[in-house]
Motif scaffolding. Sequence first.
Motif, PDB file in Angstrom:
ATOM      1  N   PHE A 194       0.139 -22.885 -17.054  1.00  0.00           N
ATOM      2  CA  PHE A 194      -1.289 -23.057 -16.784  1.00  0.00           C
ATOM      3  C   PHE A 194      -1.550 -24.089 -15.675  1.00  0.00           C
ATOM      4  CE2 PHE A 194      -0.800 -21.602 -21.162  1.00  0.00           C
ATOM      5  CZ  PHE A 194      -1.575 -20.461 -21.140  1.00  0.00           C
ATOM      6  N   LEU A 195      -0.588 -24.230 -14.775  1.00  0.00           N
ATOM      7  CA  LEU A 195      -0.726 -25.216 -13.695  1.00  0.00           C
ATOM      8  C   LEU A 195      -1.761 -24.777 -12.673  1.00  0.00           C
ATOM      9  CD1 LEU A 195       3.051 -25.689 -12.821  1.00  0.00           C
ATOM     10  CD2 LEU A 195       1.662 -27.016 -14.420  1.00  0.00           C
ATOM     11  N   ARG A 196      -2.518 -25.758 -12.170  1.00  0.00           N
ATOM     12  CA  ARG A 196      -3.398 -25.470 -11.035  1.00  0.00           C
ATOM     13  C   ARG A 196      -2.738 -26.015  -9.780  1.00  0.00           C
ATOM     14  NH1 ARG A 196      -8.127 -28.946 -12.698  1.00  0.00           N
ATOM     15  NH2 ARG A 196      -6.321 -29.973 -13.560  1.00  0.00           N
ATOM     16  N   GLU A 197      -2.753 -25.233  -8.721  1.00  0.00           N
ATOM     17  CA  GLU A 197      -2.210 -25.740  -7.464  1.00  0.00           C
ATOM     18  C   GLU A 197      -3.003 -26.959  -7.046  1.00  0.00           C
ATOM     19  OE1 GLU A 197      -1.596 -22.899  -4.358  1.00  0.00           O
ATOM     20  OE2 GLU A 197      -0.908 -21.390  -5.775  1.00  0.00           O
ATOM     21  N   LYS A 240      -2.211 -15.881 -21.599  1.00  0.00           N
ATOM     22  CA  LYS A 240      -2.196 -16.228 -20.176  1.00  0.00           C
ATOM     23  C   LYS A 240      -3.248 -15.409 -19.396  1.00  0.00           C
ATOM     24  CE  LYS A 240      -1.065 -17.453 -16.092  1.00  0.00           C
ATOM     25  NZ  LYS A 240      -0.905 -18.744 -15.474  1.00  0.00           N
ATOM     26  N   ASN A 253      -6.968 -16.843 -17.744  1.00  0.00           N
ATOM     27  CA  ASN A 253      -7.341 -16.739 -16.333  1.00  0.00           C
ATOM     28  C   ASN A 253      -8.554 -15.823 -16.137  1.00  0.00           C
ATOM     29  OD1 ASN A 253      -5.560 -18.562 -15.363  1.00  0.00           O
ATOM     30  ND2 ASN A 253      -4.196 -17.108 -14.348  1.00  0.00           N
ATOM     31  N   PHE A 281     -15.392 -25.167 -14.338  1.00  0.00           N
ATOM     32  CA  PHE A 281     -15.348 -23.824 -13.739  1.00  0.00           C
ATOM     33  C   PHE A 281     -16.733 -23.186 -13.660  1.00  0.00           C
ATOM     34  CE2 PHE A 281     -11.021 -22.664 -12.609  1.00  0.00           C
ATOM     35  CZ  PHE A 281     -10.432 -23.883 -12.932  1.00  0.00           C
ATOM     36  N   LEU A 282     -17.707 -24.034 -13.392  1.00  0.00           N
ATOM     37  CA  LEU A 282     -19.070 -23.548 -13.166  1.00  0.00           C
ATOM     38  C   LEU A 282     -19.562 -24.008 -11.800  1.00  0.00           C
ATOM     39  CD1 LEU A 282     -20.808 -24.027 -16.658  1.00  0.00           C
ATOM     40  CD2 LEU A 282     -20.116 -21.883 -15.569  1.00  0.00           C
ATOM     41  N   HIS A 283     -18.646 -24.195 -10.859  1.00  0.00           N
ATOM     42  CA  HIS A 283     -19.067 -24.534  -9.496  1.00  0.00           C
ATOM     43  C   HIS A 283     -19.259 -23.240  -8.717  1.00  0.00           C
ATOM     44  CE1 HIS A 283     -18.338 -28.735 -10.120  1.00  0.00           C
ATOM     45  NE2 HIS A 283     -17.155 -28.451 -10.628  1.00  0.00           N
ATOM     46  N   GLY A 324     -10.353 -17.351  -5.297  1.00  0.00           N
ATOM     47  CA  GLY A 324      -9.216 -16.782  -4.573  1.00  0.00           C
ATOM     48  C   GLY A 324      -7.939 -17.334  -5.171  1.00  0.00           C
ATOM     49  N   CYS A 369      -3.505 -16.525  -8.351  1.00  0.00           N
ATOM     50  CA  CYS A 369      -3.525 -16.220  -9.787  1.00  0.00           C
ATOM     51  C   CYS A 369      -4.717 -15.396 -10.229  1.00  0.00           C
ATOM     52  CB  CYS A 369      -3.472 -17.515 -10.578  1.00  0.00           C
ATOM     53  SG  CYS A 369      -2.121 -18.564 -10.066  1.00  0.00           S
ATOM     54  N   PHE A 377      -7.481 -21.465   0.012  1.00  0.00           N
ATOM     55  CA  PHE A 377      -8.336 -20.929  -1.073  1.00  0.00           C
ATOM     56  C   PHE A 377      -8.988 -22.030  -1.887  1.00  0.00           C
ATOM     57  CE2 PHE A 377      -6.551 -21.206  -5.404  1.00  0.00           C
ATOM     58  CZ  PHE A 377      -5.265 -21.648  -5.165  1.00  0.00           C
ATOM     59  N   LYS A 378      -8.425 -23.226  -1.819  1.00  0.00           N
ATOM     60  CA  LYS A 378      -9.052 -24.408  -2.425  1.00  0.00           C
ATOM     61  C   LYS A 378      -8.406 -25.631  -1.782  1.00  0.00           C
ATOM     62  CE  LYS A 378      -6.187 -25.256  -6.460  1.00  0.00           C
ATOM     63  NZ  LYS A 378      -6.193 -25.485  -7.882  1.00  0.00           N
ATOM     64  N   ARG A 384     -19.778 -24.780  -0.557  1.00  0.00           N
ATOM     65  CA  ARG A 384     -19.255 -25.436  -1.772  1.00  0.00           C
ATOM     66  C   ARG A 384     -20.241 -26.448  -2.335  1.00  0.00           C
ATOM     67  NH1 ARG A 384     -14.563 -23.022  -3.921  1.00  0.00           N
ATOM     68  NH2 ARG A 384     -13.435 -22.132  -2.172  1.00  0.00           N
TER      69      ARG A 384
HETATM   70  C1  UGA Z   1      -5.472 -21.090 -11.891  1.00  0.00           C
HETATM   71  C2  UGA Z   1      -5.771 -21.690 -13.276  1.00  0.00           C
HETATM   72  O1  UGA Z   1      -6.815 -22.672 -13.173  1.00  0.00           O
HETATM   73  C3  UGA Z   1      -4.523 -22.322 -13.873  1.00  0.00           C
HETATM   74  O2  UGA Z   1      -4.781 -22.781 -15.188  1.00  0.00           O
HETATM   75  C4  UGA Z   1      -3.412 -21.252 -13.919  1.00  0.00           C
HETATM   76  O3  UGA Z   1      -2.196 -21.796 -14.395  1.00  0.00           O
HETATM   77  C5  UGA Z   1      -3.163 -20.729 -12.523  1.00  0.00           C
HETATM   78  O4  UGA Z   1      -4.384 -20.168 -12.026  1.00  0.00           O
HETATM   79  C6  UGA Z   1      -2.067 -19.694 -12.633  1.00  0.00           C
HETATM   80  O5  UGA Z   1      -2.286 -18.662 -13.273  1.00  0.00           O
HETATM   81  O6  UGA Z   1      -0.949 -19.973 -12.199  1.00  0.00           O
HETATM   82  P1  UGA Z   1      -5.278 -22.078  -9.387  1.00  0.00           P
HETATM   83  O7  UGA Z   1      -5.297 -20.650  -8.937  1.00  0.00           O
HETATM   84  O8  UGA Z   1      -4.260 -22.996  -8.826  1.00  0.00           O
HETATM   85  O9  UGA Z   1      -5.137 -22.161 -11.008  1.00  0.00           O
HETATM   86  O10 UGA Z   1      -6.671 -22.710  -8.978  1.00  0.00           O
HETATM   87  P2  UGA Z   1      -8.068 -23.036  -9.664  1.00  0.00           P
HETATM   88  O11 UGA Z   1      -8.331 -24.477  -9.518  1.00  0.00           O
HETATM   89  O12 UGA Z   1      -8.185 -22.474 -11.009  1.00  0.00           O
HETATM   90  O13 UGA Z   1      -9.057 -22.265  -8.672  1.00  0.00           O
HETATM   91  C7  UGA Z   1      -9.028 -20.842  -8.526  1.00  0.00           C
HETATM   92  C8  UGA Z   1     -10.138 -20.380  -7.633  1.00  0.00           C
HETATM   93  O14 UGA Z   1     -11.399 -20.519  -8.278  1.00  0.00           O
HETATM   94  C9  UGA Z   1     -10.284 -21.155  -6.316  1.00  0.00           C
HETATM   95  O15 UGA Z   1     -10.560 -20.247  -5.281  1.00  0.00           O
HETATM   96  C10 UGA Z   1     -11.451 -22.082  -6.548  1.00  0.00           C
HETATM   97  O16 UGA Z   1     -12.129 -22.443  -5.378  1.00  0.00           O
HETATM   98  C11 UGA Z   1     -12.315 -21.219  -7.442  1.00  0.00           C
HETATM   99  N1  UGA Z   1     -13.242 -21.980  -8.303  1.00  0.00           N
HETATM  100  C12 UGA Z   1     -12.762 -22.764  -9.306  1.00  0.00           C
HETATM  101  C13 UGA Z   1     -14.611 -21.855  -8.108  1.00  0.00           C
HETATM  102  O17 UGA Z   1     -15.082 -21.136  -7.206  1.00  0.00           O
HETATM  103  N2  UGA Z   1     -15.463 -22.551  -8.936  1.00  0.00           N
HETATM  104  C14 UGA Z   1     -15.000 -23.347  -9.945  1.00  0.00           C
HETATM  105  O18 UGA Z   1     -15.835 -23.923 -10.687  1.00  0.00           O
HETATM  106  C15 UGA Z   1     -13.609 -23.461 -10.125  1.00  0.00           C
END
Ligand code: UGA
Length: 437
Positions: free
Chosen positions: A152-155, A207, A211, A252-254, A260, A263, A323-324, A413
């Motif tokens: 469940f890691l976030r990049e 998993k 997601n 996760f409400l931004h 993108g 994952c 993507f972030k 953003r």
């Molecule tokens: C995501 C999950 O958050 C992790 O828990 C999971 O382990 C990972 O996928 C995976 O399956 O390996 P990640 O893709 O690194 O992690 O990034 P997030 O921080 O979750 O962001 C994903 C996308 O959602 C980004 O494009 C980000 O900009 C967008 N996002 C996120 C939003 O538009 N609004 C938000 O409130 C949060």
Amino acid sequence: MKIVMIGAGYVGLVSAVCFSDFGHQVTCVEKDRTRLDKLRAGKVPIFEPGLDRLMTHNIAEGRLTFSDDLGTAMEGADAVFIAVGTPARRGDGFADLTYVYDTAREIGEKLKTPTVVVTKSTVPIGTNREVQRIIDSCNPPVKAEVASNPEFLREGSAIEDFMRPNRIIVGVQSPSAEEVMRHIYRPLNLRETPIMFTDLETAETIKYAANAFLATKITFINEIADLCEKTGGDVQQVAKGIGLDARIGGKFLHAGPGYGGSCFPKDTLALVQTGQQHGVPQRIVETVVAVNDARKSAMTEKIIAACGGSVEGKRIAVLGVTFKPNTDDMRDAPSLVILPELMTAGAAITVCDPEGGAEARRLLPGVDWVEDAYSAADGADALVIITEWNAFRGMDLRRIADLLSAPVFVDLRNIYPPEEVEEAGLAHTGVGKGSVN
Ligand code: UGA
């Protein structure tokens, strides 16, 4: 514990480094010669804050080594983790399990001492049973029991997520495998991290469901943002207002340009396909995928509208294309749709991104690159923030206004309060910032 990590990609490398930091003896097996040479020289092939320091430390302590010899690495190992890639298959978008199955076969052929084989790669429901079947079909002289331990890691915050996870999920088939996995994660007991043991299919489903649920939350607030733009209201305050209900939660409400990364796009699609295959369409997730896909082009239209209805012959300064923030990952980044569409509409693009290096340059041909936001703004007809890097959060807006040829400021953003932008003499366009006037 003696651990083997197969695959030094993103998940494999972060996990290997962190397990070695827990005090385990870790061998990371990597087939790609160039990557292996880099790792052996102590170089981190990906951008992840804190990873290089932790990797160097554990190599120096003798707990972390890199190898291409799986057979030798597996001798006496308590657990062998599979963390190879599962890219989306060309054509149908299904996860390509070739690497996972090839690895299972190799384990079956080379295994000499009993071990637990743990899948960390995100794999479709049912894959772990198949991995067990493949290993067994090689008739190894000893038992290898398959377990599922999704990641469940976030990049960008992977080390922190690994060291302080919300929970550990492990799908197992026997108490002895459970015992090995408990032992591996014992250092997290100090933090009282919940560790949940399930069967294989439940772990795999957790998993995908996690997601897909997070992607749904983002998509939900993005649609509420669209509504705010028409009816009046501020989506950031709406998100805060609903998020204060503990049953909903504020994360996760931004609202933004759509999710993108490597994952959410892949995993939502995989869940949709699994549902369809089994005659139980996941209609909510199907809609999430469609809404998110359409959103990227809707952002192009938003930018064009902010520029007065046309970008023909105009120069647009774009801040952030990954993507972030805190990653150099370009996979499914909204910029990959928005920038080409702006160029097709006749715009010239100047990009600034702190880490969008070689890959971004390859994927975004025809754009100009500059080192900082001010150089990007210089002479441009509009400035657009696509990725919320820290470097873009504290800009001198008056200076930006002076540099731009036209006062167009698009913040996808919502990192700047509209009043602050307008005070600087810029016309603000955000996401979900409605005005009834
Ligand atoms: C995501 C999950 O958050 C992790 O828990 C999971 O382990 C990972 O996928 C995976 O399956 O390996 P990640 O893709 O690194 O992690 O990034 P997030 O921080 O979750 O962001 C994903 C996308 O959602 C980004 O494009 C980000 O900009 C967008 N996002 C996120 C939003 O538009 N609004 C938000 O409130 C949060």
